[in-house]
Design a protein around this motif. Structure first.
Motif, PDB file in Angstrom:
ATOM      1  N   ASP A  53       0.804  -1.213   0.000  1.00  0.00           N
ATOM      2  CA  ASP A  53       0.000   0.000   0.000  1.00  0.00           C
ATOM      3  C   ASP A  53       0.834   1.259   0.000  1.00  0.00           C
ATOM      4  OD1 ASP A  53      -0.836   0.009   3.578  1.00  0.00           O
ATOM      5  OD2 ASP A  53       1.022  -0.376   2.490  1.00  0.00           O
ATOM      6  N   CYS A  54       2.184   1.148  -0.073  1.00  0.00           N
ATOM      7  CA  CYS A  54       2.964   2.379  -0.139  1.00  0.00           C
ATOM      8  C   CYS A  54       3.949   2.349  -1.302  1.00  0.00           C
ATOM      9  CB  CYS A  54       3.720   2.626   1.171  1.00  0.00           C
ATOM     10  SG  CYS A  54       4.982   1.400   1.539  1.00  0.00           S
ATOM     11  N   SER A  55       3.822   1.363  -2.187  1.00  0.00           N
ATOM     12  CA  SER A  55       4.754   1.253  -3.293  1.00  0.00           C
ATOM     13  C   SER A  55       4.651   2.430  -4.243  1.00  0.00           C
ATOM     14  CB  SER A  55       4.515  -0.058  -4.054  1.00  0.00           C
ATOM     15  OG  SER A  55       3.182  -0.123  -4.527  1.00  0.00           O
ATOM     16  N   ALA A  56       3.463   3.095  -4.260  1.00  0.00           N
ATOM     17  CA  ALA A  56       3.303   4.244  -5.140  1.00  0.00           C
ATOM     18  C   ALA A  56       4.175   5.405  -4.726  1.00  0.00           C
ATOM     19  CB  ALA A  56       1.832   4.678  -5.154  1.00  0.00           C
ATOM     20  N   GLN A  57       4.710   5.376  -3.505  1.00  0.00           N
ATOM     21  CA  GLN A  57       5.551   6.468  -3.020  1.00  0.00           C
ATOM     22  C   GLN A  57       7.012   6.310  -3.443  1.00  0.00           C
ATOM     23  OE1 GLN A  57       4.221   9.058  -1.672  1.00  0.00           O
ATOM     24  NE2 GLN A  57       2.147   8.215  -1.481  1.00  0.00           N
ATOM     25  N   THR A  58       7.331   5.262  -4.180  1.00  0.00           N
ATOM     26  CA  THR A  58       8.654   5.025  -4.737  1.00  0.00           C
ATOM     27  C   THR A  58       9.756   5.021  -3.681  1.00  0.00           C
ATOM     28  OG1 THR A  58       7.856   6.324  -6.625  1.00  0.00           O
ATOM     29  CG2 THR A  58      10.108   5.548  -6.724  1.00  0.00           C
ATOM     30  N   PRO A  59       9.737   4.057  -2.747  1.00  0.00           N
ATOM     31  CA  PRO A  59      10.847   3.924  -1.797  1.00  0.00           C
ATOM     32  C   PRO A  59      12.080   3.370  -2.499  1.00  0.00           C
ATOM     33  CG  PRO A  59       9.309   2.131  -1.517  1.00  0.00           C
ATOM     34  CD  PRO A  59       8.689   3.048  -2.530  1.00  0.00           C
ATOM     35  N   PRO A  60      13.225   3.380  -1.839  1.00  0.00           N
ATOM     36  CA  PRO A  60      14.435   2.845  -2.470  1.00  0.00           C
ATOM     37  C   PRO A  60      14.244   1.398  -2.888  1.00  0.00           C
ATOM     38  CG  PRO A  60      14.952   3.986  -0.420  1.00  0.00           C
ATOM     39  CD  PRO A  60      13.472   3.870  -0.472  1.00  0.00           C
ATOM     40  N   PRO A  61      14.806   0.985  -4.006  1.00  0.00           N
ATOM     41  CA  PRO A  61      14.654  -0.406  -4.452  1.00  0.00           C
ATOM     42  C   PRO A  61      15.367  -1.360  -3.510  1.00  0.00           C
ATOM     43  CG  PRO A  61      16.275   0.745  -5.795  1.00  0.00           C
ATOM     44  CD  PRO A  61      15.639   1.779  -4.918  1.00  0.00           C
ATOM     45  N   PRO A  62      14.767  -2.529  -3.240  1.00  0.00           N
ATOM     46  CA  PRO A  62      15.413  -3.517  -2.365  1.00  0.00           C
ATOM     47  C   PRO A  62      16.567  -4.207  -3.068  1.00  0.00           C
ATOM     48  CG  PRO A  62      13.387  -4.411  -3.252  1.00  0.00           C
ATOM     49  CD  PRO A  62      13.446  -2.971  -3.706  1.00  0.00           C
ATOM     50  N   VAL A  63      17.372  -4.900  -2.287  1.00  0.00           N
ATOM     51  CA  VAL A  63      18.510  -5.645  -2.819  1.00  0.00           C
ATOM     52  C   VAL A  63      18.317  -7.124  -2.510  1.00  0.00           C
ATOM     53  CG1 VAL A  63      20.998  -6.041  -2.628  1.00  0.00           C
ATOM     54  CG2 VAL A  63      20.106  -3.723  -2.584  1.00  0.00           C
ATOM     55  N   SER A  64      18.590  -7.983  -3.470  1.00  0.00           N
ATOM     56  CA  SER A  64      18.485  -9.422  -3.255  1.00  0.00           C
ATOM     57  C   SER A  64      19.602  -9.900  -2.336  1.00  0.00           C
ATOM     58  CB  SER A  64      18.575 -10.167  -4.587  1.00  0.00           C
ATOM     59  OG  SER A  64      17.526  -9.785  -5.451  1.00  0.00           O
ATOM     60  N   GLU A  65      19.268 -10.830  -1.449  1.00  0.00           N
ATOM     61  CA  GLU A  65      20.256 -11.326  -0.499  1.00  0.00           C
ATOM     62  C   GLU A  65      21.457 -11.974  -1.184  1.00  0.00           C
ATOM     63  OE1 GLU A  65      18.918 -13.694   2.694  1.00  0.00           O
ATOM     64  OE2 GLU A  65      17.178 -12.447   3.130  1.00  0.00           O
ATOM     65  N   HIS A  66      21.243 -12.566  -2.352  1.00  0.00           N
ATOM     66  CA  HIS A  66      22.339 -13.286  -2.998  1.00  0.00           C
ATOM     67  C   HIS A  66      23.471 -12.355  -3.408  1.00  0.00           C
ATOM     68  CE1 HIS A  66      20.603 -11.864  -6.846  1.00  0.00           C
ATOM     69  NE2 HIS A  66      21.808 -12.065  -7.322  1.00  0.00           N
ATOM     70  N   VAL A  67      23.192 -11.053  -3.449  1.00  0.00           N
ATOM     71  CA  VAL A  67      24.233 -10.083  -3.803  1.00  0.00           C
ATOM     72  C   VAL A  67      25.406 -10.189  -2.834  1.00  0.00           C
ATOM     73  CG1 VAL A  67      24.763  -7.611  -3.933  1.00  0.00           C
ATOM     74  CG2 VAL A  67      22.633  -8.484  -4.905  1.00  0.00           C
ATOM     75  N   PHE A  68      25.124 -10.521  -1.562  1.00  0.00           N
ATOM     76  CA  PHE A  68      26.160 -10.485  -0.541  1.00  0.00           C
ATOM     77  C   PHE A  68      26.747 -11.851  -0.205  1.00  0.00           C
ATOM     78  CE2 PHE A  68      23.006  -7.162   0.093  1.00  0.00           C
ATOM     79  CZ  PHE A  68      23.808  -6.036  -0.022  1.00  0.00           C
ATOM     80  N   GLU A  69      26.341 -12.867  -0.941  1.00  0.00           N
ATOM     81  CA  GLU A  69      26.845 -14.198  -0.652  1.00  0.00           C
ATOM     82  C   GLU A  69      28.340 -14.296  -0.970  1.00  0.00           C
ATOM     83  OE1 GLU A  69      24.432 -16.781  -2.947  1.00  0.00           O
ATOM     84  OE2 GLU A  69      22.677 -16.627  -1.631  1.00  0.00           O
ATOM     85  N   ARG A  70      29.085 -14.679   0.033  1.00  0.00           N
ATOM     86  CA  ARG A  70      30.527 -14.910  -0.132  1.00  0.00           C
ATOM     87  C   ARG A  70      31.228 -13.698  -0.736  1.00  0.00           C
ATOM     88  NH1 ARG A  70      27.785 -19.269  -1.710  1.00  0.00           N
ATOM     89  NH2 ARG A  70      27.965 -18.728  -3.902  1.00  0.00           N
ATOM     90  N   VAL A  71      30.992 -12.540  -0.148  1.00  0.00           N
ATOM     91  CA  VAL A  71      31.681 -11.319  -0.581  1.00  0.00           C
ATOM     92  C   VAL A  71      32.586 -10.845   0.547  1.00  0.00           C
ATOM     93  CG1 VAL A  71      31.437  -8.981  -1.462  1.00  0.00           C
ATOM     94  CG2 VAL A  71      29.709 -10.690  -2.028  1.00  0.00           C
ATOM     95  N   PRO A  72      33.849 -11.189   0.518  1.00  0.00           N
ATOM     96  CA  PRO A  72      34.763 -10.750   1.576  1.00  0.00           C
ATOM     97  C   PRO A  72      35.102  -9.271   1.416  1.00  0.00           C
ATOM     98  CG  PRO A  72      35.973 -11.886  -0.141  1.00  0.00           C
ATOM     99  CD  PRO A  72      34.523 -12.013  -0.502  1.00  0.00           C
ATOM    100  N   PRO A  73      35.433  -8.586   2.510  1.00  0.00           N
ATOM    101  CA  PRO A  73      35.794  -7.163   2.429  1.00  0.00           C
ATOM    102  C   PRO A  73      37.237  -7.008   1.941  1.00  0.00           C
ATOM    103  CG  PRO A  73      35.884  -7.894   4.705  1.00  0.00           C
ATOM    104  CD  PRO A  73      35.377  -9.064   3.905  1.00  0.00           C
ATOM    105  N   THR A  74      37.419  -7.123   0.643  1.00  0.00           N
ATOM    106  CA  THR A  74      38.773  -7.151   0.076  1.00  0.00           C
ATOM    107  C   THR A  74      39.351  -5.770  -0.215  1.00  0.00           C
ATOM    108  OG1 THR A  74      37.883  -7.274  -2.178  1.00  0.00           O
ATOM    109  CG2 THR A  74      38.290  -9.367  -1.027  1.00  0.00           C
TER     110      THR A  74
END
Length: 242
Positions: A53-74
């Motif tokens: 009911d608030c998607s019409a307000q254009t909040p920031p787009p979500p991020v898929s969890e798989h983006v962070f899989e096995r990403v070390p702080p290199t």
């Protein structure tokens, strides 16, 4: 119209309370590892997922969890420390949303969620560009300091985007750390930032974690998406914890 517009929370009260308890447990750890930093970031991003009911307000787009899989702080160098919108210069975790709005002269600070599980944001559009300047709950403090910025280049014009003010041309381009902006090629990004922490066909992720002189822990991410080898989406996030 008020400078701040409150929206319906994206999560149920029980869900927010559970995530808040998890977040507090992370903050109580003096120095946490990669998994802890990943969890912290994902918890913050969960609050950017819009409710129906608030998607019409254009909040920031979500991020898929798989983006962070096995990403070390290199990445050794600090990331997402500063940003600019044309001639306007700001710093992550220092510049309030109100200062951005005042400089641009347009936009409404919108609000979703409660307490530590809340987010505040400004949304702007210009031709095919869409921009979100975000402050995450307790991370941004009472003056809602910028903790995240997202800019996307869409394949269609954004004229129909709701809840996003038109940003004047003079506030382009949006630049991270004085070097990163949409339209760069993949090779130009690598030249500017060095090798990414993780690279896929259409996406690169840069991850940094370090300790500041005051003993605080700093975590920063850049999530970059490409289309036909050109940078069409960039997301920068930074948080400091003790």
């Amino acid at each position: 119209m008020s400078d701040t517009q409150k929206l319906t929370p994206a999560l149920s009260t029980a869900g927010r309370d559970l995530l808040r308890r998890k977040m507090r447990s992370i903050f109580n750890v003096r120095q946490f590892g990669v998994d802890g930093r990943k969890t912290l970031f994902l918890l913050l991003l969960l609050f950017a997922i819009p409710a129906g009911d608030c998607s019409a307000q254009t909040p920031p787009p979500p991020v898929s969890e798989h983006v962070f899989e096995r990403v070390p702080p290199t990445v050794v160098k600090r990331l997402a420390t500063r940003f600019s919108l044309g001639a306007f210069a700001g710093r992550f975790e220092e510049t309030p949303l109100g200062a951005v709005r005042k400089a641009v002269g347009e936009g409404t600070i919108q609000h979703q969620g409660h307490a530590g599980g809340s987010i505040y944001w400004l949304c702007y559009r210009r031709a095919q560009h869409r921009l979100w300047v975000v402050s995450h709950g307790e991370m941004g403090g009472p003056d809602h300091r910028v903790t995240e910025i997202v800019e996307e280049l869409t394949e269609k014009d954004t004229e129909t985007a709701t809840g996003c003010a038109i940003i004047p041309e003079k506030f382009a381009p949006v630049v991270f750390d004085g070097k990163l902006h949409l339209g760069m090629s993949r090779s130009e990004v690598v030249t500017a930032l060095g090798p990414p922490s993780k690279s896929e066909a259409a996406q690169m992720v840069y991850s940094h974690a370090g300790k500041l002189a005051n003993g605080f822990d700093e975590t920063a991410w850049l999530i970059l998406r490409f289309r036909e080898e050109k940078l069409v989406s960039m997301r920068g996030f930074k948080t400091t914890t003790n």
